[in-house]
Design an enzyme around this catalytic site. Structure first.
Site, PDB file in Angstrom:
ATOM      1  N   ASP A  88       0.848  -1.184   0.000  1.00 24.13           N
ATOM      2  CA  ASP A  88       0.000   0.000   0.000  1.00 24.13           C
ATOM      3  C   ASP A  88       0.888   1.240   0.000  1.00 24.13           C
ATOM      4  OD1 ASP A  88      -2.474  -1.275   0.052  1.00 24.13           O
ATOM      5  OD2 ASP A  88      -2.523  -1.389   2.233  1.00 24.13           O
ATOM      6  N   ARG A 108      -1.117  -0.997  -8.673  1.00 25.43           N
ATOM      7  CA  ARG A 108      -2.500  -0.648  -8.315  1.00 25.43           C
ATOM      8  C   ARG A 108      -2.642   0.870  -8.383  1.00 25.43           C
ATOM      9  NH1 ARG A 108      -3.370  -1.711  -2.426  1.00 25.43           N
ATOM     10  NH2 ARG A 108      -3.765  -3.870  -3.002  1.00 25.43           N
TER      11      ARG A 108
END
Length: 305
Positions: free
Chosen positions: A132, A182
């Protein structure tokens, strides 16, 4: 303005105590969080996979400044992956890791060591890890750790946030063969010196980054619930001759489940971001900040409706 206030509240101890103490908060949190235990997370994963979806699992927590807590977070991921191993889900169940939860604020070497342990456990499942991305002060550190991990675990992915001015250049650097990226809009309160501030500008930046990734040789992971951006993704996939298996969609647990199912039914890989654990506050507040509909849902629950 409301979103900015909620993002500020995500780091306020006073607001944390107030929100956490509300009797109906747990009811609303359950919409966005798959539970607190490994067993609850595993059950949610199995249910989603049985429904034709794939998952990426996040053990909630961030900004750890204690070495013991960082080690405990790494262990929690390893325990989760061990729990999932007999299910033989392979790449259908990967994990997402916030490096600040595994010691990044105590030094890159600690975060890298813990992330490597998690990657090793994921590899035993035939699966992967995605890092992340957090606030802008961590980007260089995160990308440096990513490069180190990819030496042994080349499928390690990373999130890039379109609202940062630097992200188009980062996407160009990572639009390479085998690179899993992502693309998200971004969910942290960032200053105007480093990030777009208006929704329109963030959306435009998202499309520019998306075009770079779709034109490249990597594997784009398109994280959006926006129908317009999904339509643009399909147009870009056609323009750059990408088949359904050459990219995937990612959506949050509990949000737009109908769209998740529809895309999966059309043959797309749809990966649901599944958070679990008891340190849910920061994640919860960012979900409220992202969409006014989430705030309305919260207020209706507080009113007992």
């Amino acid at each position: 303005m409301l979103g900015q206030l909620l993002l500020a509240g995500s780091r306020s101890r006073l607001v944390r105590r107030s929100v956490s103490g509300l009797p109906l908060t747990r009811k609303v949190v359950d919409r966005f969080v798959a539970g607190e235990s490994v067993a609850e997370a595993s059950a949610a994963v199995q249910r989603l996979v049985d429904g034709g979806l794939t998952v990426t699992i996040d053990h909630l927590g961030e900004e750890t400044r204690d070495a013991g807590a960082a080690a405990a977070t790494a262990k929690a991921y390893i325990t989760l992956l061990e729990e999932l191993r007999p299910l033989a889900l392979g790449a259908r169940a990967e994990v997402s890791v916030k490096l600040s939860a595994v010691g990044q604020e105590l030094g890159d070497s600690m975060a890298l060591d813990h992330a490597r342990e998690i990657c090793e456990a994921a590899a035993l499942n035939g699966s992967m890890v995605t890092l992340d991305m957090e606030d802008h002060t961590t980007v260089d550190s995160t990308l440096g750790i990513l490069r180190s991990l990819r030496e042994d675990f080349p499928s390690t992915g990373v999130a890039i946030q379109s609202y940062l001015f630097r992200s188009e250049a980062d996407c160009r650097d990572m639009a390479t063969a085998g690179s899993r990226v992502r693309l998200v809009k971004g969910a942290y309160r960032e200053p105007a010196s480093v990030a777009h501030q208006s929704k329109a500008e963030v959306d435009k930046a998202y499309v520019r980054c998306l075009r770079i990734l779709m034109a490249g040789k990597g594997y784009p992971m398109v994280a959006t619930h926006d129908d317009r951006l999904i339509a643009i993704t399909e147009l870009l996939a056609d323009r750059f001759s990408r088949s359904v298996g050459d990219y995937e969609y990612q959506m949050l647990y509990g949000i737009r489940t109908d769209k998740q199912e529809a895309l999966a039914g059309a043959g797309h890989t749809v990966r649901v971001y599944v958070p679990y654990g008891d340190d849910w506050y920061g994640y919860f507040m960012r979900r409220l900040a992202e969409r006014p509909a989430n705030v309305a849902f919260f207020l209706r629950a507080l009113g007992g409706k």
